[in-house]
Enzyme design. Structure first.
Site, PDB file in Angstrom:
ATOM      1  N   TYR A 141      -1.098  -2.519  -2.468  1.00  0.00           N
ATOM      2  CA  TYR A 141      -1.067  -1.243  -3.193  1.00  0.00           C
ATOM      3  C   TYR A 141       0.117  -0.406  -2.711  1.00  0.00           C
ATOM      4  O   TYR A 141       0.940   0.050  -3.512  1.00  0.00           O
ATOM      5  CB  TYR A 141      -2.395  -0.498  -2.977  1.00  0.00           C
ATOM      6  CG  TYR A 141      -2.360   0.958  -3.405  1.00  0.00           C
ATOM      7  CD1 TYR A 141      -2.409   1.311  -4.748  1.00  0.00           C
ATOM      8  CD2 TYR A 141      -2.275   1.989  -2.453  1.00  0.00           C
ATOM      9  CE1 TYR A 141      -2.374   2.652  -5.134  1.00  0.00           C
ATOM     10  CE2 TYR A 141      -2.234   3.315  -2.834  1.00  0.00           C
ATOM     11  CZ  TYR A 141      -2.282   3.644  -4.175  1.00  0.00           C
ATOM     12  OH  TYR A 141      -2.236   4.980  -4.552  1.00  0.00           O
ATOM     13  N   LYS A 145       3.447   0.713  -4.798  1.00  0.00           N
ATOM     14  CA  LYS A 145       3.731   2.135  -5.029  1.00  0.00           C
ATOM     15  C   LYS A 145       5.093   2.507  -4.439  1.00  0.00           C
ATOM     16  O   LYS A 145       5.828   3.322  -5.001  1.00  0.00           O
ATOM     17  CB  LYS A 145       2.639   3.018  -4.399  1.00  0.00           C
ATOM     18  CG  LYS A 145       1.266   2.889  -5.024  1.00  0.00           C
ATOM     19  CD  LYS A 145       1.143   3.449  -6.425  1.00  0.00           C
ATOM     20  CE  LYS A 145       1.128   4.958  -6.493  1.00  0.00           C
ATOM     21  NZ  LYS A 145       0.841   5.444  -7.864  1.00  0.00           N
TER      22      LYS A 145
END
Ligand SMILES: NC(=O)c1ccc[n+]([C@@H]2O[C@H](COP(=O)([O-])OP(=O)(O)OC[C@H]3O[C@@H](n4cnc5c(N)ncnc54)[C@H](OP(=O)(O)O)[C@@H]3O)[C@@H](O)[C@H]2O)c1
Length: 345
Positions: A141, A145
Site C-alpha cells: 500500500y 501510494k
C-alpha cells in the site's frame, strides 16, 4: 467550481463531497459503487474504475479541480491490486487532467509513503521515501501510494497544478476501516498492545482532513501558490499516545482497555510467518499481522504540520474533544458503526 472527487462515496471522500456541495460547488463523484446518498444531495455519481483510463477521462470532462481520493487501502500481500488501483489509477487521473485541461489536482496521499520502520517524531516533508524498506517489508500500500505521489508531484507545472496531502489515521463518524476493526478485534479478544505502549502517533478528525483538501485546492488556484508541487502532512497537531487513544475509542464502545501485550519483535516475527503463509497459499484477504503492521503499531509516527499551516492556512477546526463526542454519538446511534463483527468486515 465543477469538482470531481474520485472515491466520493468513501469515508473521507464523502466528507469532501459534502463540504464542496455545502459551499455551492458542483460535484461529480467517480467510484465503482452506487451512492444514492450522494445523488440525494445533488452529486452527479459516475460509476467507473480508476484503473479504466477511458472512464477516468470521461469523468474529468469539464472539471476545474480533481480531488483524487480513491485508493485501495490495507495490508494485502499481492502487489498487483495496489499497482492497478493506486498507481495506474493515479497515472490515469494525471493523463486525464492533461487531456481534459483540468487546472488543479489534489491527491490524497498518506504519511506511510515515508514510513521506514523507525520512530518518526515530529519529522517534516523533507523525510525521503524509503522504497527499499517498503519493498523488503512487503508494504505494498505505502509503496503504491509513494509511487503515485511522486508522479503527482512531478506532474505539477504548466497548465496543471498539483499537490499531495498526507493525512494520518483519519477517524470519525462513518469510519469504515480503523474504528470498526479495532472494536471488532477487541470484542473477539484478538487485540494486543504491540511494543512498550509509549509510542506517540498523529490522528486526524475526518472533517478536518476534508476541509484541508478544500483549502489546498483553493490555494492552488492562486498564481505562484507555494502549494503547487508540494506534499503536506496533516494531523490534529497534537500527537496522542497510540494505546491510550485506542483504549479511549474502546471505552466509547463500552469495551475494557487492551489487556494483553506482545513485544515489537514477536509481532514482527508473527507478521513474517503470516505473510509467508498468505503468500504461499495465495490466501485471500489480509493477514492478521504483517511486519509493516507490527512496526506501525509499535513505533512513534507523528509529523510537523507547519508547512500546511503556512502554505494554505490549515487548522484543525474540530478539536479532539469535539470529534470524540461526535464519534461517540455515531457509535451509539449505529451500534459500534454497524461493524461490531469479529471479522471486522
Ligand atoms: N483512512 C485513513 O486513515 C487514511 C489515512 C491516510 C490516507 N488515506 C487515504 O485517503 C483516501 C480515502 O481513504 P478512505 O479511508 O476514505 O477509504 P475508503 O472509505 O475505502 O474509500 C475509498 C474510496 O475509493 C473508491 N475506490 C476504491 N477502488 C476504486 C477503484 N478501483 N476505482 C474507483 N474507485 C475506487 C471506493 O469506492 P468504490 O468501492 O465504490 O469504488 C471508495 O469510495 C485514500 O486515498 C487513502 O489512501 C486514508
Amino acid at each position: 467550481m465543477q469538482a470531481l472527487v474520485t472515491g466520493g462515496g468513501g469515508f473521507l471522500g464523502r466528507y469532501i463531497v459534502e463540504q464542496l456541495v455545502s459551499r455551492g460547488d458542483r460535484v461529480r463523484s467517480l467510484g465503482r459503487g452506487r451512492y444514492p446518498e450522494l445523488e440525494a444531495i445533488g452529486v452527479e455519481v459516475v460509476r467507473g474504475d480508476v484503473a479504466d483510463a477511458r472512464a477516468v477521462a470521461t469523468a474529468c470532462d469539464g472539471v476545474e479541480c480533481v480531488f483524487h481520493v480513491a485508493a485501495l487501502p490495507g495490508i494485502g500481500m499481492d502487489w498487483r491490486p495496489y499497482e492497478r488501483v493506486n498507481l495506474r489509477g493515479t497515472q490515469n487521473v494525471l493523463h486525464a487532467c492533461r487531456t481534459c485541461g483540468v487546472p488543479r489536482l489534489v491527491y490524497t496521499s498518506s504519511p506511510s509513503v515515508v514510513f521506514n520502520g523507525r520512530d518518526q517524531a515530529g519529522v517534516d516533508e523533507r523525510t525521503p521515501y524509503d522504497f527499499d524498506w517498503m519493498e523488503r517489508n512487503g508494504a505494498h500500500y505505502s509503496r503504491s501510494k509513494a509511487l503515485a505521489e511522486q508522479a503527482v508531484l512531478a506532474a505539477s507545472g504548466g497548465d496543471l497544478k498539483t499537490c499531495a496531502l498526507r493525512p494520518h489515521l483519519i477517524w470519525g463518524p462513518r469510519d469504515n476501516h480503523l474504528i470498526p476493526r479495532l472494536i471488532a478485534r477487541a470484542r473477539s479478544g484478538r487485540l494486543r498492545r504491540v511494543g512498550d505502549g509509549a509510542n506517540l502517533v498523529d490522528v486526524l478528525y475526518v472533517e478536518n482532513a476534508a476541509s484541508a483538501h478544500l483549502q489546498a485546492a483553493d490555494a492552488l488556484a492562486s498564481p505562484h501558490s507555494p502549494v503547487a508541487g508540494g506534499a503536506y502532512f496533516l494531523s490534529q497537531g497534537e500527537p496522542v499516545n497510540c494505546w491510550v487513544w485506542i483504549n479511549q475509542v474502546l471505552a466509547l464502545a463500552g469495551l475494557p482497555p487492551v489487556q494483553r501485550q506482545i513485544s515489537r519483535g514477536a509481532a514482527r516475527a508473527i507478521g513474517a510467518v503470516c505473510e509467508t503463509v498468505y503468500r504461499g497459499l495465495r490466501l485471500k484477504g489480509e493477514p492478521p499481522m504483517t511486519r509493516f503492521l507490527a512496526e506501525q503499531l509499535a513505533r512513534s509516527h507523528w509529523f510537523d504540520i507547519s508547512a500546511a499551516k503556512r502554505d494554505f492556512g490549515y487548522a484543525p477546526l474540530v478539536s479532539m474533544a469535539e470529534g470524540t463526542e461526535r464519534l461517540a454519538a455515531w457509535l451509539r446511534a449505529t451500534g459500534d458503526g454497524g461493524r461490531g463483527r469479529a471479522d471486522g468486515k
